[in-house]
Each structure stands twice: as C-alpha cells, then as structure tokens.
Design an enzyme around this catalytic site. Structure first.
Site: not given
Length: 688
Positions: A8, A81, A83, A85, A301, A303, A347
C-alpha cells in the site's frame, strides 16, 4: 522467476525492495484503487445491494503502470496491510489485474524486518474472501446510512451536515454526557484536615470518626455547623498514635499495547491526538533508515486488538531483561489470556520488532515524535515481562478524646516493572517512623468545604476507552470519528475536552427521536459482532445489510413525513451591523462561530466573532486577546489586531509575568490540575 509485489505504502515498498533483491519489483497501490463512486449512491438495492465499484479518480496512471508491470513478471503477490481493509484492497487489485482468486497470491507482513519479509514471501495464501465480505459489509452499511440520512439533515436542518453509522452513536454519547453535566446538582460536604509534624517530616491526616468501644464509627458532615461542632472538640496541639498497620502489596504490570490502549496512552502521556498517534505508528511500522542497517520496521503492525506475542519475541524480551536488569526483574512468563468477545486476534500485540534496539540506541534516527512513541511502545512491551512492583504501605490512626484521624503513606520497596514503565508520582509519601501511644505535633487544623463534581466531559482517551468497552467501531476508525465531529462542528475541543455544540445537540435530538436504532449502543455493537461473524464465515454479508436496511427504511419514511424544518436559533448580540444598524447574531460556520447580519440576503455583512478574555495583547499592547478556533475546532488565543499583530498561543494567557524571564505566564490544564507555565519555550519556569 520474476515477481511483482504490491504493497500500500511507497515507504514500505522502498524498505521491502531492499530486503528482497533483484528478482522482485515492489510497487505501491497508495491505498485503495477501487471504491464506491462519490457522486452517486453506488449500491443497487433492487439487485440485493450489489455494489457498483469504480476506479478511484486520479488512480488511472497508477493502475495502468500496475497492469503493465504485472504482464512482465511470472508471479504477482499482493502484500497490502494485514487487516480487513488490506484484504479488500488486495481483492480489488486482483480484479483490476485479472488475477485468479483461487491462486495463492496474498502475503502478509506483520512486521517489516528482513527475516519476516523473506519468510512470509515464501508463504502466500489465497485471498480470504470472508474478510473481504466483512469489509464490504462495513463499507456498504456506512454508505447506506450516510447517503440516506444526510440529505434529510440538509433538508430539515442545514446543508453540509452528515450522519454516520458509528459517528452518530459517538455524538449521542457526547451529548448524553453533556446532559448529565447540565442536570447535575452538587452536594455539599465538609471534612476536618490536619497537618502533623514529627521531627522534620510533615504529613496530612483526615478526621474519619469516633471511637466507640473497640470500633470506630465513621462520620461525615453535610454542613459547616456539623463539622464545626466536632472541630471545636478536636482542635488540639497534639494527637496520640492510636494504631499502626503496615502492608506490602504487589502492583501488577500492564499487558502490551493494542491499537486502543496505544491511542489512550498516546493521549495521556504524550498529548498526541488519536490521528497523530496512528500516523507516527504507521511510520515506525513501515520502516526507518537506521545507520549501519537497511531500512527496517521498528514495530509490529499497529492495528490489532490482541495482546498476544510470539514465543520468539517473548523469549528475546526475557533474555534482555535478565541480562540488563537482573534475574530478580523477570516476571511470570506472560501469555495473552483467552480471546474475549469482540476481539480481532489475527495479529500480535504492538511491540518492537527487536527488543535489543533500545530507544536510546536509535534516538538520532528518529524525529522527536517517533522517538516518544517508540519509547512508549518499547517500555510497555518490556514491562509486560517484568516482575510486579512491591509497594510498602503504612496506615496510622491518631486519637484525641476518642476522635480518630487517619493518615496513609506508601513507598516503593521494589520497583520491578516500574523500572521502565512509570506511573505518575504518588501524592502520598511514606510516613515517618511512628510508635503507638506516641504524641505528634499538630501544625494546623481546618474545616474544608467540598462539593460533589459532575461527570467529566470526554477527552479523546476516555472516549476511546468507552467505545472499546461498549464494542462500538474499530480502534483504527476512532481518529476519523472524532475528526468528523469536530469538522462538522457537532463538537469542539475546549481544554482537551470534547463539548457538543448547539448544532450537535440538535442533530442528536433529531436522530435519537426518528432513528432510535441507528444511535442505539446495543444495536451498533450488535452490528460489529455481525461483521466479526461475517469475517469468520459464519453469516453471509448481504444478510446483515438487508436487516439493517429494513430498519432504516421504515424510520426514513416516518422521519420524512413528521419532521418539520428545524431552525437553529441564532443568538442575538449587542454588536450593531455597521451597514444596516441591525443587531448582529452569532452563526455557526465551517470553522466555528462568527457574527452575521440577520438581514441576509439583503445585507450580507459578516465578521469574526471575537470572544475577549479581558487581557491586553502582550506583544503589540494595543490589541486585546480573543478566543479563536482552528479549522479542526481546537481553541487558541490570538490578538484582535491580526494580521497586523501575529501573537498566538494554544494556551490561555494571563496577566502574570514569569519571574525568570519576564514573558507572560499561560494556563496549562494537565491530569494533575491547572498550573501556570512560562510562554517562552526557552524558559522552563512552572508555577503550580
């Protein structure tokens, strides 16, 4: 074999490219490449809520480059990423690049280190379409709520307003807290406080009650007369030590950071808002240039809802503690407790990628904010594996005429995890050595009046904690929710507290009356639970969308019929319009309140609203200090002669001068109370 890896972020692409070598080309999608259209609804309700995705405007050249590069290589790997999203972005990229979803084309990097990147690049998997469906459901629900209710607000209240699936619930919480504060009736109470002295040690004691036999009956005073009556009996020059009690307690360490707890501590300890915390953490995750090393991600990460950590990271941390602090500082071998409801456990916790990379070692490679946040994350992670702190406490009771006073004190007997992760300093010092029957001097004794306090307005940290407890929204979206409320002028920040405006209260009343489910905490938390079930493949995503739309459609029909045009009453002032002579009124605009002529549109006169604080400008002397608001709704102070005078301060100026440098003193509101601090950044003088 030639490979194309798509991530990203350009920063992450640069770091990963150095780690993978010449057989890999690494490009960045720079976020989403496809989304629902901005200008139209983009959801075919008649066709069972089928979304109509389009390429994002301005992304054409990038998409063409990705397509061209994909044709040149043997394999395309999608490393967005890790997650929901990121999974959805990979899914959209696969569509644009015509990749087969049955192929193993998805890789995840929980941390951007050479070891992790080289290991994970060899472990591709299929795109998880359940995660994609969860993100699609969230996006479509947000679009339905926004596109269906916002036009109603424009029509019935004011143009430019918005409603949101989670945003509206957050606004309701803020407004409900304001109503609690307005309805609060303080209750009076009185206490008797003494200052005692032994040798050179001064300490405080409070009256708690009267001795009856071997028991102590506690007493409280609702009026000054009640307190004064007892005060007249106990006002003496000495108190006798009645009893002493010592105890030792363990203060247990904290778990490592999740997204939510990192945002809360970033606000409390570093004074970062949630958006700033996440921006700085993103930079630490994506990679920092360290002299003597390649570009490397410093944290995992950022999030995550999990406090879990890998065995490798745990063992490395425990070895570091043993070698650098001693075996006595090793705590229990902490592992995250079982997954609780509403937690996404995909995670690890937020932790340093290499515990031996201490904050002090890499300070010169980081900006001030990066260093502060990395130090906070590193300290918290190391502390999670350290021994509990041991706190030695003493409680002393003092007697005079069978009236009892109480004094407490504590000290750290063994610092344990506090060696690296400190609390705020305790107000209680350890009491001096005392013996029963010993008499202690009374320096002073007074009756003090108190009033119960209303509940505090939310600050960013306390609001995040509440949202997490209620399982509303996701920690990664908290920053944008608060920002939206401030941008729409539904709320403002006053001394770091979130306060609803009249506009915010009006919108909340309308939504609460006509869309009760939309702003219902349990209903919203239930949607979050359903989104988790979609991500786990337990229910189809359209089932949730159908259910929510059915409720919303019914409320919309009723609202359209019953709501009359709501006019927000403008507050009239004594200021005269210099063009037509009418009394100016206070209106609300995009950047806060301003003065306008009520004769609009015949008279279009308007000017800034100057809320004066009764203080002359310390810079130009001719202007006055006025309260202003930034574009994000934050209060600051400036000169009324702007732009001729550019004096500005985030903190309220006072008439008091700094005794060290002569600059003005400003009010600073902290967790410990209000203090005065010199406005000169070069001067460190503080007056509590």
């Amino acid at each position: 074999m030639k490979n194309l890896v798509i991530v990203e972020s350009p920063t992450k692409a640069k770091a990963i490219k150095k780690m993978l070598g010449r057989n890999y080309k690494v490009l960045a999608s720079v976020g989403h490449v496809r989304d629902l259209p901005k200008s139209t609804f983009g959801i075919d309700i008649e066709n069972d809520f089928e979304p109509k995705y389009i390429n994002i405007r301005g992304k054409g050249p990038l998409i063409n480059e990705l397509k061209a590069e994909a044709k040149k290589v043997d394999r395309v790997l999608l490393a967005t990423d890790p997650d929901r999203e990121g999974e959805a972005i990979s899914w959209h990229l696969a569509y644009i690049l015509d990749l087969d979803l049955n192929d193993e084309i998805r890789v995840e990097f929980n941390e951007i280190t050479e070891e992790t990147v080289k290991r994970q690049i060899k472990l591709p998997r299929k795109i998880d379409e359940d995660l994609v469906d969860a993100q699609q459901a969230r996006r479509i629900l947000d679009r339905i709520v926004g596109y269906k209710i916002s036009p109603l607000l424009w029509k019935k209240v004011k143009s430019g307003l918005s409603a949101g699936r989670v945003q509206s619930v957050v606004l309701k919480l803020i407004c409900e807290r304001e109503e609690e504060i307005e309805q609060f009736e303080p209750e009076e109470s009185w206490t008797i406080e003494a200052v005692l002295k032994k040798s050179r040690n001064k300490f405080n004691a409070s009256y708690i009650g009267q001795r009856v036999g071997d028991k102590i009956e506690k007493r409280t005073f609702g009026t000054q007369e009640q307190a004064q009556k007892v005060y007249n009996e106990v006002k003496v020059k000495e108190l006798e030590v009645y009893s002493l009690q010592e105890s030792k307690k363990n203060r247990v360490t904290f778990k490592p950071f999740t997204t939510s707890t990192l945002q809360q501590e970033g606000s409390r300890r570093l004074n970062f808002n949630t958006r700033r915390t996440m921006q700085v953490a993103q930079g630490l995750y994506e990679g920092i240039d360290i002299p003597g090393e390649k570009t490397v991600g410093l944290i995992t990460y950022m999030r995550t809802d999990s406090t879990r950590m890998s065995d490798q990271a745990r063992n490395a941390c425990r070895t570091f503690i043993k070698d650098n602090y001693g075996p006595e500082y090793l705590g229990p071998n902490y592992r995250a407790s079982g997954k609780k409801e509403g937690v996404q456990d995909a995670h690890e916790c937020i932790r340093p990628t290499d515990v031996s990379r201490t904050p002090a070692k890499i300070k010169d490679s980081l900006t001030k904010e990066q260093f502060q946040l990395y130090e906070l994350i590193w300290n918290r992670f190391v502390a999670s594996q350290m021994a509990p702190a041991q706190i030695q406490s003493m409680t002393a009771l003092f007697n005079t005429k069978d009236h009892i006073f109480k004094s407490t004190g504590s000290r750290i007997a063994f610092d344990g995890f506090l060696r690296v992760y400190h609390y705020a300093k305790s107000k209680d010092a350890y009491l001096p050595a005392l013996e029963e029957k010993e008499r202690v001097n009374v320096l002073s004794m007074d009756c003090e009046q108190h009033f119960t306090q209303p509940p505090a307005r939310y600050n960013e940290a306390s609001l995040i904690k509440t949202l997490e407890d209620l399982q509303i929204g996701r920690p990664s979206t908290y920053a944008s929710m608060v920002s939206t409320l401030l941008t729409r002028y539904y709320a403002v920040l006053e001394q770091k507290k979130i306060t609803p405006t009249e506009l915010g209260m009006t919108v909340n009343d309308l939504l609460s009356n006509y869309f009760p489910d939309l702003v219902n905490v349990d209903f919203t938390a239930g949607m979050e639970k359903s989104l988790d079930e979609i991500a786990e493949g337990e229910i189809p995503w359209k089932e949730l969308v159908r259910e929510v739309y059915k409720v919303l459609e019914k409320d919309l029909v009723k609202a359209e019929k019953e709501i009359d045009r709501i006019k927000i009453r403008d507050e009239e002032t004594d200021e005269k319009c210099e063009k037509c002579g009418r009394n100016m009124v206070i209106k609300m605009g995009r950047y806060g309140k301003f003065l306008a002529c009520p004769g609009f549109p015949e008279c279009r006169n308007a000017r800034p609203l100057e809320e004066k604080i009764g203080l002359a400008c310390p810079k130009c002397k001719s202007g006055e200090i006025v309260v202003r608001r930034s574009k994000k709704g934050r209060v600051f102070y400036g000169c009324s002669n702007y732009p001729k005078c550019d004096f500005v301060s985030w903190h309220e100026p006072t008439n008091e001068k700094c005794p060290k440098c002569g600059d003005i003193m400003t009010k600073r509101v902290t967790r410990k109370g209000t203090r005065l601090q010199c406005n000169n950044k070069e001067c460190s003088y503080i007056k509590k």
